[in-house]
Design an enzyme around this catalytic site. Structure first.
Site, PDB file in Angstrom:
ATOM      1  N   HIS A 349      12.875  -6.588   6.651  1.00  0.00           N
ATOM      2  CA  HIS A 349      13.243  -5.745   7.794  1.00  0.00           C
ATOM      3  C   HIS A 349      14.723  -5.807   8.102  1.00  0.00           C
ATOM      4  CE1 HIS A 349       9.071  -7.300   8.360  1.00  0.00           C
ATOM      5  NE2 HIS A 349       8.942  -6.057   7.990  1.00  0.00           N
ATOM      6  N   GLU A 592       1.520  10.373  -2.783  1.00  0.00           N
ATOM      7  CA  GLU A 592       1.910   9.032  -3.239  1.00  0.00           C
ATOM      8  C   GLU A 592       0.879   8.439  -4.187  1.00  0.00           C
ATOM      9  OE1 GLU A 592       4.362   6.830   0.055  1.00  0.00           O
ATOM     10  OE2 GLU A 592       2.547   7.624   0.985  1.00  0.00           O
ATOM     11  N   ASP A 616       6.364   5.070  -3.938  1.00  0.00           N
ATOM     12  CA  ASP A 616       5.011   4.594  -4.196  1.00  0.00           C
ATOM     13  C   ASP A 616       4.401   5.287  -5.409  1.00  0.00           C
ATOM     14  OD1 ASP A 616       4.172   2.512  -2.418  1.00  0.00           O
ATOM     15  OD2 ASP A 616       4.501   3.928  -0.782  1.00  0.00           O
ATOM     16  N   CYS A 663      10.806  12.686  -0.850  1.00  0.00           N
ATOM     17  CA  CYS A 663      11.428  11.849   0.180  1.00  0.00           C
ATOM     18  C   CYS A 663      11.588  10.394  -0.252  1.00  0.00           C
ATOM     19  CB  CYS A 663      10.655  11.935   1.495  1.00  0.00           C
ATOM     20  SG  CYS A 663       8.979  11.333   1.390  1.00  0.00           S
TER      21      CYS A 663
HETATM   22  C1  PEP Z   1       7.730   6.625  -0.795  1.00  0.00           C
HETATM   23  O1  PEP Z   1       6.766   5.904  -1.071  1.00  0.00           O
HETATM   24  O2  PEP Z   1       8.401   7.231  -1.643  1.00  0.00           O
HETATM   25  C2  PEP Z   1       8.138   6.787   0.604  1.00  0.00           C
HETATM   26  C3  PEP Z   1       9.080   7.644   0.943  1.00  0.00           C
HETATM   27  O3  PEP Z   1       7.557   5.976   1.525  1.00  0.00           O
HETATM   28  P1  PEP Z   1       7.953   4.437   1.724  1.00  0.00           P
HETATM   29  O4  PEP Z   1       9.173   4.165   0.910  1.00  0.00           O
HETATM   30  O5  PEP Z   1       8.170   4.262   3.168  1.00  0.00           O
HETATM   31  O6  PEP Z   1       6.745   3.743   1.214  1.00  0.00           O
HETATM   32 MG    MG Z   2       5.438   5.252   0.446  1.00  0.00          MG
END
Ligand code: PEP
Ligand code: MG
Length: 737
Positions: A349, A592, A616, A663
């Site tokens: 974090h 994901e 992911d 993203c």
């Molecule tokens: C991802 O898995 O690409 C994502 C954007 O979510 P996080 O990184 O928060 O798991």
């Molecule tokens: Mg993710």
């Protein structure tokens, strides 16, 4: 020591007393003067050598002790590689040699040594007695300024010089500043006890306080859950209750030391053992003990605070074993230029926070607190995963050139701020920003991004010790929407669980594969109250404007339906009461889990947009843990397998006329972003720092040619897409920094 008289007279007396007590033919004191170790007092060597014999730090056994800050205990001095014979001293008569450094703040001010005619090994008790005397000497020498700062600095420069420490980049960037220890070293002012019982009582009370602190830490570990954190606390506890440790400290007090001096005396022994230990497990435990000794010192001396309490006064690079997010926030942002941790991990974090605050951070530099001293000049170079300690002038020059280059680039990106992200052939690409904390919001104005394409709502949960109440959630979401000034914000419902564990949402069965476990929407659909509260907070915050909402880790279309139903129930409630509501709700799903790609026919008609979470998705496609540093460079994100899969998903979304975005981190990397544009993605949501570089790529790319290239490449059975894209970029004049 308490006697009157000149310092010289006292030192003469000391060497005489020690020689008598140890029945040694020689006892001498060397002190650092003008960068040399000068023979300052001796019993047994020729008196003519006093103030005449001078040794360099690189010279002789005495130099060795001062250089390493460690005792030497030799039955046959001449057999040691560093033995240097000085005829003026008449030393050739002696066989055995024992010496200890006279240390102040961990630096050697001089050396105290004894020599015997007969070859003999000294007992541990004898060495420790010498160390105790050396400690008291250090206090007197410092108080009478017999050794000045300049001399120490010279010695340090000769001795240690520049060092480069390799670590792991946690947050990219360059930083220059002086070293500040998060937990400062306590300087012991008084070493000689006036009342031994009182000193013992002080130590007893300090132990009690420390034990209570550790118990408290164990019961309210901020981010709870099993793992390293708990392990460290267990070890702390073991040491804090270790009778042997407190006994040794008490023995040192009985020999006449103050509580502080006694703790440090015992700590010195730990440090020596640490230097000679190869076993990494044992070394780790010694580190814990050392940490705890520092804590005890702070308690006993009443100097409890971290460096944040003292305040920063110049450009600083903070050094710590580890930091909590709240601790980081206590520092003055104007002066905090970088952070270096002995531990640390990319998904911790505090790392997420430092990234959001734009503070470069290096982790996993095990020796940093041994090599670096308070006040040392440091250069932190994220791009090379390096920390330069006391850098040489040419390293500084190189670093400055690097900084200038970055600034030039930053200035070039800043110029793009108000220009649209349009390709050479006129296609507008949406560049949105990822965010998760209040501190991220300023990035919208800095980058002029097209909105927030991923707001990770779980960050608020991660940085608080208890479940954030609905009002607190509403406040944060309102602040985000306000900062966005009408630009779209896509809120992702909480992705808690797995590695993002929070103590108040514990789960009874330990998981072997938390990333593929009870997390994200799976948690939210089981703990429906959690999603209900969040949905209500989002609906309230977005009253009077559109709300964009997406769900993480959807595996089957029914999960999306179930989640939407919970939101719609809350909406129906607001409607029935005539309470304010959003003008419209756009629902999205994160792609994901690979299997969802084969269910898009059922899902796409019911959603408004799809956002590909490549972080992911790719770890699942490659069966490669995204947080395992060993695998970090092993797989190529633009390998044909991944890109073909992504194309399969993107084509379906485009055919269904649903917006598809990426993203994950992939979209923020220039070459990878090119690949994604070539596959048909028109919206990227990326970290703030990537907006400038990616906009530059977009504005220099011809989408038609790029798409043709990608189609061609993906049709080939065997191809190195990275190399082909690099060649394309070069041909087209696109810089991929
Ligand atoms: C991802 O898995 O690409 C994502 C954007 O979510 P996080 O990184 O928060 O798991
Ligand atoms: Mg993710």
């Amino acid at each position: 020591m308490a006697s009157r008289g000149s310092v010289q007279a006292k030192l003469n007396q000391v060497v005489q007393s020690i020689a008598e007590a140890m029945a040694s033919e020689v006892c001498s004191i060397y002190l650092l003067r003008d960068g040399w170790l000068e023979l300052y007092a001796t019993q047994g060597l020729s008196q003519d050598a006093v103030h005449v014999t001078r040794l360099a730090l690189s010279e002789g056994l005495v130099g060795n002790i001062a250089r390493n800050g460690e005792p030497l205990n030799l039955a046959e001095a001449r057999a040691h590689a560093d033995f240097a014979y000085r005829p003026e001293t008449g030393e050739d008569l002696f066989h055995s040699f024992a010496g200890v450094p006279i240390l102040r703040r961990g630096r050697a001010l001089g050396v105290l040594c004894v020599q015997h005619m007969e070859p003999r090994q000294y007992e541990d008790e004898e060495i420790e007695a010498l160390q105790t005397v050396a400690m008291v000497l250090a206090e007197m020498i410092a108080n009478t300024r017999l050794v000045d700062e300049e001399s120490l600095a010279k010695a340090r420069a000769q001795n240690t010089g520049a060092v480069r420490l390799a670590g792991t980049r946690l947050v990219d960037g360059l930083a220059r500043g002086v070293a500040v220890m998060h937990e400062p070293r306590i300087v012991i002012e008084h070493t000689v006890a006036e009342d031994i019982d009182a000193e013992k009582q002080r130590v007893r009370a300090a132990f009690q306080t420390m034990r209570a602190q550790i118990d408290r830490m164990m019961s309210q570990a901020e981010f709870g859950g099993p793992g390293e954190h708990e392990e460290i606390l267990e070890t702390y506890k073991m040491f804090a209750f270790d009778e042997g440790w407190s006994r040794r400290i008490n023995e040192a007090i009985e020999s006449g030391l103050t509580a502080e001096a006694a703790i440090e005396r015992v700590q010195q022994r730990t440090r020596v053992t640490m230097r000679n230990t190869k076993d990494p497990f044992f070394l780790e435990r010694l580190h814990d003990l050392d940490d705890l000794a520092n804590r005890l010192l702070r308690i006993v001396s009443g100097k409890m605070g971290t460096a944040a309490q003292t305040g920063l006064t110049q450009d600083t690079i903070l050094i710590a074993r580890n930091l909590g997010p709240a601790e980081l926030l206590e520092y003055d942002r104007r002066f905090l230029k970088g952070v270096v941790l002995e531990e640390g991990s990319p998904t911790a974090h505090v790392t997420i926070l430092a990234r959001a605050m734009g503070i470069p951070m290096l982790g996993r530099i095990k020796q940093v607190r041994e090599v670096v001293e308070e006040g040392d000049p440091l250069l932190l170079d994220g791009s090379n995963d390096s920390l330069f300690v006391r850098p040489a002038p040419d390293v500084v020059r190189q670093f400055e050139a690097h900084v200038a280059l970055r600034q030039e680039r930053q200035a070039a990106y800043a110029k793009l701020r108000d220009l649209p992200a349009v390709t050479l052939d006129g296609q507008r690409i949406e560049l949105m920003m990822n965010a998760g904390l209040r501190v991220d919001l300023g990035g919208l104005d800095v980058t002029n991004a097209d909105g927030i394409g991923l707001f990770r709502t779980e960050f608020q949960f991660l940085v608080s010790a208890t479940l954030p109440r609905r009002e607190a959630q509403t406040r944060l979401y309102s602040a985000v929407l306000k900062a966005a000034e009408g630009k779209p914000v896509i809120f992702r419902t909480v992705d808690i669980g797995g590695d993002k564990a929070v103590p108040y949402l514990q789960h009874d069965v330990p998981e072997e594969n938390p990333a593929m476990g009870w997390r994200a929407l799976r948690v939210a659909l089981e703990r429906r109250g959690l999603l209900k509260v969040q949905a209500r907070a989002l609906l309230d915050a977005a009253a009077g404007q559109p709300l964009n909402l997406m769900f993480p880790m959807v595996t089957e279309p029914w999960e999306f339906e179930a989640a939407r139903e919970i939101v719609e129930e809350q909406l129906a409630y607001l409607r029935s009461r005539g309470l304010p509501q959003p003008t419209e709700i756009h629902y999205g799903v994160m792609m994901e889990v690979p299997a969802l790609a084969y269910r898009l026919d059922a899902l796409l008609p019911n959603i408004d947009f799809l956002s590909i979470g490549t972080n992911d998705l790719i770890q699942f496609l490659l069966a490669a843990d995204r947080s395992n540093p060993k695998l970090a460079d092993r797989y190529d994100w633009v390998s044909p397998g991944i890109l073909r899969f992504l194309k399969f998903v993107i084509d379906q979304a485009n055919a269904a006329r649903k917006t598809v975005s990426v993203c994950g981190e992939m979209g923020g990397r220039p070459l990878e972003a090119l690949a994604l544009l070539g596959l048909g993605v028109r919206r990227l949501s990326i970290t703030q720092a990537a907006i400038g570089p990616i906009k530059m790529v977009v504005r220099n790319a011809h989408l038609g040619r790029l798409q043709a290239l990608m189609n061609q490449l993906l049709a080939k059975p065997e191809v190195n897409i990275r190399r082909e894209l690099q060649a394309f970029a070069e041909r087209e004049g696109i810089t991929l920094q």
